[in-house]
Motif scaffolding. Structure first.
Motif, PDB file in Angstrom:
ATOM      1  N   SER A  45       0.831  -1.213   0.000  1.00 59.02           N
ATOM      2  CA  SER A  45       0.000   0.000   0.000  1.00 59.02           C
ATOM      3  C   SER A  45       0.859   1.253   0.000  1.00 59.02           C
ATOM      4  CB  SER A  45      -0.939   0.011   1.206  1.00 59.02           C
ATOM      5  OG  SER A  45      -1.891  -1.021   1.082  1.00 59.02           O
ATOM      6  N   GLN A  89      -7.219   0.529  -0.938  1.00 60.97           N
ATOM      7  CA  GLN A  89      -7.504  -0.655  -0.125  1.00 60.97           C
ATOM      8  C   GLN A  89      -8.640  -0.348   0.848  1.00 60.97           C
ATOM      9  OE1 GLN A  89      -4.086  -2.164   2.017  1.00 60.97           O
ATOM     10  NE2 GLN A  89      -5.223  -3.906   2.861  1.00 60.97           N
ATOM     11  N   ASP A 174      -5.375  -1.621  -5.212  1.00 64.67           N
ATOM     12  CA  ASP A 174      -4.832  -2.128  -3.953  1.00 64.67           C
ATOM     13  C   ASP A 174      -5.869  -3.018  -3.273  1.00 64.67           C
ATOM     14  OD1 ASP A 174      -3.402  -2.616  -1.682  1.00 64.67           O
ATOM     15  OD2 ASP A 174      -3.182  -0.506  -1.077  1.00 64.67           O
ATOM     16  N   GLU A 175      -5.662  -4.318  -3.420  1.00 71.10           N
ATOM     17  CA  GLU A 175      -6.555  -5.315  -2.789  1.00 71.10           C
ATOM     18  C   GLU A 175      -8.020  -5.069  -3.098  1.00 71.10           C
ATOM     19  OE1 GLU A 175      -5.854  -6.786   1.055  1.00 71.10           O
ATOM     20  OE2 GLU A 175      -3.733  -6.236   1.074  1.00 71.10           O
TER      21      GLU A 175
HETATM   22 MG   LIG Z   1      -2.027  -2.773   2.020  1.00 72.22          MG
END
Ligand SMILES: [Mg+2]
Ligand SMILES: Nc1ncnc2c1ncn2[C@@H]1O[C@H](COP(=O)(O)OP(=O)(O)OP(=O)(O)O)[C@@H](O)[C@H]1O
Lengths: 267, 441
Positions: A45, A89, A174-175
């Protein structure tokens, strides 16, 4: 051979007071999809935030070129207007600002930057509804305040919707697959695939092989302790899924153990 | 050496000189009311920060020197600031005096909109139980000044069962003059049983000039009546604005107040609502947007006197520069006011590290079967939210405006008159950082 869309060299950065990235090198060409995997806290991240220009992250060394220009010198809004997109995220909630209003303000800021005329409310609604279908986002969610009270999965779909509306060249997700149920994962993956184009590149940060079986990456990298310690083809993700990150231990930071290819991308 | 002459002595002297010529001088009850008020002013003077109700607001600049009556005007003044042309009654005062060329009073059956001077001349009877009764001079020093020396203002009187479709506009426009001056607008709103109306009171003027406005508004709502009162204050940012408003709400009646405070260097608004009959309700909403060295103080008091009353209150503030806001929200529930339901909220957004808010709820509850809740917040723009917006291409300045607007929207959207809603929203959008002396962090 065309120059990479994104070229990161020996990037060092800290988050808060803590040094997180310790010499990260990666290049991504237009048309490619890269996956970055790695243990919790390894700096994934932070990398995304550094590329998007978030305050609180500080670059202490190295470079990141985007379309040949110094990305790190640009203000966050200019990065976005030049085509860089980060799917967060943890997307934030914005009470009092409706999703459509927000998306229209963002799109028009980008259009102004490109010298295109602003879209009026009616045209924009047609555009956003068409894009919303891509991620099966309901009208109700469009009218609600940004992310407020959205479920985890709805927030992630909203990030993909924003990507679809804003038409970026480089997307860092991000994810985006975390917290999605199986059907939603399929929807998001289909959305991502629909947006793949020869002039666009994507970096998928993920913990799971599952997303990568839908969105097949060109390259897979492992980020550990602030460096890319291993890079490979899509099989690397499968291998990680089977064996965990443990088998990478002992490779040393950035060192190339047996069978380990460097992070440099050929293509 | 002679002791300095006190401001209040000068007002007292002015009163002695002018009392016989003030409007309503022939009405014994009004004469008495004015005498009481000037005596109160003479004996107690203007407040200091040693008084609890004025602890955070130093009214010194508004009372250290006397403000003369407005100078006579030669020639027509511009209508700028009077707002757009509206349907419905429209009564404009320029420097406290009626401006017929900026007014329009279309006939509305069952309702009258008149200057207070006319009303006192022609039919003072309905005023007697209200004028000077709902805002007691004994409790408000600046109201005492208004009560003793007011020369004009407006009466809106809506008869039993009459519903006014169009809002009534009362506009008080103070134009800049060579010397600072005062205006003392006096407003009475009477809605008889079952009547309904919307009244917009705006206090406005050009950007410069240290004027003093000391206004008093008294509102009496009969059973089942309904009034929406919108007050917009956009006076000179060098001026002083003091306003005492009180409403008495009878059984089943509803009073909703919308206060927008944008102007004045120093402003103080005292709003008191008495829910006097069973099932009466009030909704008080307010927005203050301050910058530079502006100071705004909003004191509200809701008195639940009867059972089953409902009060809802939401005040929001946006503060930039070195501005300061005071919010004091008192809710008093009397023993007989069982089943009271009261909710009070004050939220503040600080855009600058030097801005300051003092917010204080005061709950005094003497009934046992009640629901009373309050909450107050003071916060800043969320850095993560700002970054989120910027990461989507929205420039920082626009992102800030968007969030400020989002913060205020709950209050702005509730303003029941479209042009006020729109000009208020526009003021939030366009003037942040643009007013003179509007410091930024
Ligand atoms: Mg992360
Ligand atoms: N503001 C901060 N101050 C101090 N440390 C921070 C800050 N932000 C992040 N860190 C630390 O930096 C490290 C890297 O965090 P980062 O969020 O980049 O990890 P990640 O690889 O994304 O992990 P995950 O897989 O759990 O999302 C973590 O140890 C984290 O605690």
């Amino acid at each position: 051979m065309v120059a990479p869309l994104l070229e990161i060299r020996d990037l060092q950065a800290s988050a808060g007071e803590r040094p997180v990235l310790r010499g990260l090198t990666l290049s991504v060409r237009a048309g490619e999809v890269h996956a970055i995997m790695g243990p919790n806290g390894s700096g994934k991240s932070t990398l995304a935030h550094v590329l998007a220009g978030r305050e609180g992250t500080k670059v202490t060394g190295g470079t990141a070129l985007y379309q040949g220009r110094d990305l790190l010198a640009l203000a966050p809004e200019d990065r976005a207007r030049e085509g860089v997109f980060l799917a967060f995220q943890y997307p934030v909630e914005i009470p009092g600002v409706s999703n459509v209003y927000f998306l229209k303000a963002a799109l028009n800021a980008i259009r102004r930057h490109r010298g295109e005329p602003e879209m009026d409310a009616a045209d924009f609604l047609v555009h956003v509804r068409e894009r919303a279908r891509l991620v099966q986002m309901s009208e109700a969610l469009l009218q609600r305040p940004v992310n407020e009270g959205f479920s985890g999965g709805e927030k992630k779909r909203n990030e993909i919707l924003q990507m679809a509306v804003l038409d970026p060249r480089l997307s860092i997700l991000d994810e985006t697959d975390s917290g999605l149920d199986i059907d939603a994962l399929k929807v998001v993956a289909d959305g991502i695939n629909a947006l793949r184009r020869p002039d666009r590149a994507m970096v998928l940060i993920t913990h799971y092989q599952r997303l990568l079986s839908y969105v097949v990456p060109d390259r897979v990298h492992v980020l550990a302790d602030g460096q890319l310690v291993r890079s490979g083809g899509k099989e690397l993700a499968l291998e990680l899924e089977e064996r965990g990150y443990g088998f990478l231990a002992g490779n040393g930071s950035g060192g190339a153990g047996p069978g380990v290819t460097g992070p440099e991308v050929t293509g | 050496m002679a002791a300095p002459v006190e401001t209040r002595d000068l007002y007292l002297e002015e009163y002695r000189r002018r009392a016989p010529d003030l409007p309503g001088a022939g009405l014994p009850w009004l004469r008495r009311t004015r005498e009481d008020a000037i005596e109160r002013l003479a004996s107690r003077g203007f407040p200091t920060t040693r008084e609890e109700a004025w602890r955070f607001t130093d009214s010194g600049p508004a009372s250290r020197a006397p403000f003369a009556p407005p100078p006579p005007r030669s020639g027509a003044a511009s209508a700028a600031g009077a707002g757009p042309a509206h349907p419905g009654a429209h009564l404009t005062f320029l420097d406290g005096r009626p401006a017929p060329d900026l007014s329009a009073l279309p006939a509305a059956p069952g309702a009258s909109v008149a200057t207070l001077r006319e009303a006192l001349d022609r039919s003072p009877a309905p005023l007697e139980p209200v004028l000077g009764r709902l805002v007691p001079a004994a409790e408000h020093p600046f109201a005492a000044l208004n009560t003793s020396l007011f020369e004009d203002g407006a009466l809106v009187h809506v008869q039993k069962g009459v519903v006014l479709a169009d809002p009534v506009h009362l506009v008080f426009l103070s134009w800049r003059a060579a010397e600072p001056f005062r205006t003392l607008p006096r407003i009475v709103l009477l809605l008889e049983e079952g009547a309904a109306a919307t009244v917009v009171v705006s206090y406005t003027g050009p950007a410069g000039g240290a004027m003093l406005t000391s206004a008093v508004t008294e509102v009496a709502l009969g059973e089942g009546a309904s009034l929406r009162l919108v007050k917009v204050q956009r006076e000179s940012v060098e001026g002083f604005h003091l306003d005492a408003t009180a409403a008495r709400v009878a059984r089943g009646a509803a009073f909703s107040s919308h206060v927008v405070t944008l102007g004045a260097a120093l402003s103080r608004t005292d709003l008191t609502v008495a829910l006097a009959g069973a099932g009466a309700e009030c909704g008080l909403s307010g927005l203050y947007e301050l910058r530079g060295r502006q100071h705004a103080d909003h004191h509200t008091t809701i008195v639940h006197e009867a059972p089953q009353g409902t009060s809802r209150e939401l005040y929001k503030g946006v503060l930039d520069g070195r501005s300061r806001a005071v919010f004091d929200g008192r809710i008093l529930v009397r023993p007989e006011a069982q089943k009271t339901n009261a909710l009070q909220t004050n939220k503040n957004l600080l855009l600058s590290p030097e801005a300051l808010v003092n917010t204080k709820p005061e709950l005094q509850i003497f009934a046992n079967d009640v629901k009373v809740k309050h909450g107050a917040t003071i916060g800043q723009l969320d850095r993560d939210v700002l970054f989120y917006l910027r990461s989507r291409g929205i420039p920082e300045e626009e992102a800030r405006r968007l969030l400020i607007h989002a913060f205020a929207s709950e209050v702005v959207d509730a303003i029941p008159v479209p042009w006020v809603r729109e000009t208020t929203a526009a003021a939030l959008f366009t003037t942040i950082g643009e007013r003179p002396d509007g410091g930024r962090p």
